[in-house]
Motif scaffolding. Structure first.
Motif, PDB file in Angstrom:
ATOM      1  N   MET A   3      20.223  25.296  -9.266  1.00  0.00           N
ATOM      2  CA  MET A   3      21.532  24.924  -9.778  1.00  0.00           C
ATOM      3  C   MET A   3      21.983  25.981 -10.783  1.00  0.00           C
ATOM      4  SD  MET A   3      20.787  20.903 -10.410  1.00  0.00           S
ATOM      5  CE  MET A   3      19.859  20.000  -9.194  1.00  0.00           C
ATOM      6  N   LYS A   4      23.237  26.417 -10.658  1.00  0.00           N
ATOM      7  CA  LYS A   4      23.668  27.539 -11.474  1.00  0.00           C
ATOM      8  C   LYS A   4      23.717  27.184 -12.955  1.00  0.00           C
ATOM      9  CE  LYS A   4      28.626  26.636 -10.801  1.00  0.00           C
ATOM     10  NZ  LYS A   4      29.880  27.197 -10.276  1.00  0.00           N
ATOM     11  N   SER A   5      23.867  25.904 -13.267  1.00  0.00           N
ATOM     12  CA  SER A   5      23.941  25.508 -14.672  1.00  0.00           C
ATOM     13  C   SER A   5      22.586  25.459 -15.355  1.00  0.00           C
ATOM     14  CB  SER A   5      24.598  24.127 -14.778  1.00  0.00           C
ATOM     15  OG  SER A   5      23.805  23.183 -14.096  1.00  0.00           O
ATOM     16  N   TRP A   6      21.501  25.572 -14.552  1.00  0.00           N
ATOM     17  CA  TRP A   6      20.157  25.423 -15.152  1.00  0.00           C
ATOM     18  C   TRP A   6      19.855  26.543 -16.130  1.00  0.00           C
ATOM     19  CZ3 TRP A   6      17.585  21.716 -16.503  1.00  0.00           C
ATOM     20  CH2 TRP A   6      16.222  21.772 -16.727  1.00  0.00           C
ATOM     21  N   LEU A   7      20.423  27.756 -15.911  1.00  0.00           N
ATOM     22  CA  LEU A   7      20.215  28.860 -16.852  1.00  0.00           C
ATOM     23  C   LEU A   7      20.775  28.499 -18.214  1.00  0.00           C
ATOM     24  CD1 LEU A   7      19.256  31.725 -17.385  1.00  0.00           C
ATOM     25  CD2 LEU A   7      21.487  32.560 -16.598  1.00  0.00           C
ATOM     26  N   MET A   8      21.938  27.868 -18.248  1.00  0.00           N
ATOM     27  CA  MET A   8      22.524  27.446 -19.521  1.00  0.00           C
ATOM     28  C   MET A   8      21.648  26.407 -20.204  1.00  0.00           C
ATOM     29  SD  MET A   8      26.531  27.167 -18.449  1.00  0.00           S
ATOM     30  CE  MET A   8      26.982  26.642 -20.091  1.00  0.00           C
ATOM     31  N   ILE A   9      21.085  25.491 -19.399  1.00  0.00           N
ATOM     32  CA  ILE A   9      20.207  24.462 -19.963  1.00  0.00           C
ATOM     33  C   ILE A   9      18.999  25.115 -20.612  1.00  0.00           C
ATOM     34  CG2 ILE A   9      18.775  22.467 -19.401  1.00  0.00           C
ATOM     35  CD1 ILE A   9      20.681  21.954 -17.038  1.00  0.00           C
ATOM     36  N   LYS A  10      18.447  26.139 -19.947  1.00  0.00           N
ATOM     37  CA  LYS A  10      17.281  26.830 -20.498  1.00  0.00           C
ATOM     38  C   LYS A  10      17.607  27.467 -21.852  1.00  0.00           C
ATOM     39  CE  LYS A  10      14.565  28.042 -16.427  1.00  0.00           C
ATOM     40  NZ  LYS A  10      13.966  29.146 -15.667  1.00  0.00           N
ATOM     41  N   ASP A  27      26.960  21.373 -12.301  1.00  0.00           N
ATOM     42  CA  ASP A  27      27.605  22.616 -11.886  1.00  0.00           C
ATOM     43  C   ASP A  27      28.462  23.218 -12.987  1.00  0.00           C
ATOM     44  OD1 ASP A  27      26.421  22.416  -9.420  1.00  0.00           O
ATOM     45  OD2 ASP A  27      28.180  21.556  -8.411  1.00  0.00           O
ATOM     46  N   ASN A  28      28.980  22.356 -13.848  1.00  0.00           N
ATOM     47  CA  ASN A  28      29.857  22.831 -14.935  1.00  0.00           C
ATOM     48  C   ASN A  28      29.115  22.950 -16.268  1.00  0.00           C
ATOM     49  OD1 ASN A  28      32.805  23.008 -13.858  1.00  0.00           O
ATOM     50  ND2 ASN A  28      32.019  21.099 -12.993  1.00  0.00           N
ATOM     51  N   GLY A  29      27.785  22.831 -16.220  1.00  0.00           N
ATOM     52  CA  GLY A  29      27.005  22.996 -17.446  1.00  0.00           C
ATOM     53  C   GLY A  29      27.149  21.859 -18.421  1.00  0.00           C
ATOM     54  N   MET A  30      27.603  20.701 -17.961  1.00  0.00           N
ATOM     55  CA  MET A  30      27.826  19.554 -18.852  1.00  0.00           C
ATOM     56  C   MET A  30      26.574  18.676 -18.859  1.00  0.00           C
ATOM     57  SD  MET A  30      31.749  18.842 -17.588  1.00  0.00           S
ATOM     58  CE  MET A  30      32.120  17.539 -18.766  1.00  0.00           C
ATOM     59  N   ILE A  31      25.504  19.234 -19.402  1.00  0.00           N
ATOM     60  CA  ILE A  31      24.198  18.583 -19.328  1.00  0.00           C
ATOM     61  C   ILE A  31      24.169  17.256 -20.068  1.00  0.00           C
ATOM     62  CG2 ILE A  31      23.341  19.939 -21.295  1.00  0.00           C
ATOM     63  CD1 ILE A  31      21.284  18.599 -18.315  1.00  0.00           C
TER      64      ILE A  31
END
Length: 412
Positions: free
Chosen positions: A1-8, A55-59
């Motif tokens: 998922m592309k947002s997982w990098l932001m979560i990391k 997908d939108n990084g809204m974890i």
């Protein structure tokens, strides 16, 4: 998922204080503040809605709706990892688990830090109250170990992770303490202890060698370095090969001890008819192994097979050797079970449990003690037999870009 990098990136920022604590001799007993996420959305959120949040990084919007186990496996993995690493408030209750680390730091070097990180990563991933305290000792002399174990016992710890060498494990056997100790570096075949309190998690190099030797043809050429494990393996492999299978089969063994600074094997390999078209068993560290393999090709030994144990299960082998050098290589590996959440949590602490077998076995040991203390299910379904972890063994071939399964000619 592309947002997982932001979560990391979020997670790494939140873990910075914990990473600093992990380098000290005592993990702070001040609990990391818990995060609670309140769901203010009046509308339900289905699987597509949850994916849109990711997908939108809204974890945090995602987590607000992830109150329990999710049917989508990928979504549930994100949920579980976020709960453990972001330290979200949960309903896990119970007494905190207390584990001590006994570290002969001058002897085990970097593993004093990495085994601490492996233990810490496992415990924070479980989202259960815990205390992890390290006790450093100058040496593995029996007096130093005995004093440290007395302090650990007086401090109320019942579980100890001890990444010791053979000398230290033998000393503990003589002390015979009544405290649960796990040795991630030692296999029980190398000790004589009968204590029910001492557990062993070391890789079984003999079992790996036995499996690899089934693929060998004569002559068997053994390379080894002048270390305890190098000498032990070379002796074992020689005897195991000569005494195995058909006694009528003509076999020969050639052994080469490779000094630490040796980089040229012309004397051993060039025009040596006694080793041509043999099987080569390499018991050396990864960089020296790469040097040996390149010269096997250079001096046209026409190796039928190149064999190695866990020592060389390392992705570096794919970059320091040419494919031509390693196309006939078979590596035995016992790191066959893993958990993506624990892999990621370790990675954020700069730790590797995918290829580094000591960090892996440390994690297996902490998992066993955690299950023992909390009655929770184990993450690793690895059999414990006579207080020794019995790891499955697989044979792998380092192909052009990755390790692939090697299918043996022999059925187990």
């Amino acid at each position: 998922m592309k947002s997982w990098l932001m979560i990391k990136l979020y997670i790494f920022t939140l873990l910075l204080p914990a990473m600093m604590f992990a380098q000290s001799s005592l993990i702070s007993n001040i609990p990391i503040p818990k995060t609670y996420i309140q769901n203010l959305d009046p509308y339900p959120c289905d699987e597509n809605c949850m994916q849109l949040y990711l997908d939108n990084g809204m974890i945090f919007s995602f987590l607000a709706h992830a109150e329990g186990k999710l049917e989508n496996e990928q979504h549930d993995e994100v949920r579980k990892m976020s709960i453990s690493i972001l330290n979200l408030g949960s309903y896990i209750i119970g007494d905190k688990i207390r584990i001590a680390l006994l570290l002969p730091y001058k002897i085990i070097g970097r593993y004093a830090s990495s085994t601490t990180n492996a233990s810490f990563a496992y415990l924070i991933a479980k989202n259960h109250s815990f205390e992890l305290k390290s006790y450093k000792i100058e040496s593995e002399d029996i007096d130093d170990i005995k004093k440290a174990l007395e302090v650990i016992s007086n401090d109320g710890f019942n579980y100890v992770i001890a990444p010791f060498t053979q000398k230290g494990a033998d000393a503990v056997s003589l002390i015979n303490p009544e405290i649960n100790i796990f040795f991630p570096t030692i296999n029980k075949k190398d000790v004589t202890s009968t204590s029910s309190y001492l557990y062993y998690g070391g890789i079984d190099y003999r079992a790996q060698s036995d499996m690899l030797l089934k693929e060998a043809v004569s002559p068997l050429v053994i390379f080894y370095d002048d270390t305890t494990i190098g000498n032990k393996l070379s002796l074992y492999e020689e005897m195991a090969y000569l005494t195995s299978s058909d006694p009528q089969e003509k076999k020969s063994v050639v052994k080469f001890a490779i000094p630490k600074r040796t980089t040229n094997l012309e004397k051993q390999l060039k025009d040596n008819k006694s080793i041509v078209e043999g099987s080569f068993f390499i018991n050396t560290p990864i960089v020296k192994t790469g040097m040996i393999m390149s010269q096997l090709t250079l001096y046209e030994t026409n190796a039928t097979k190149v064999l190695s144990t866990q020592i060389n299960y390392d992705p570096l082998i794919l970059s320091i050797t040419q494919y031509e050098d390693r196309k006939n290589m078979i590596i035995a590996n016992s790191i066959t079970q893993n958990n993506s959440i624990l892999i990621e949590t370790n990675s954020l602490l700069g730790n590797d449990i995918v290829y580094d077998w000591i960090n892996y076995t440390t994690t297996v040991g902490v998992d066993y003690f955690y299950s023992h203390a909390t009655r929770a299910d184990r993450e690793y379904e690895i059999k414990l037999q006579d207080n020794q972890m019995i790891y499955p063994i697989e044979l792998l071939n380092p192909s052009r870009y990755r390790f692939v399964k090697y299918f043996s000619r022999f059925k187990e």
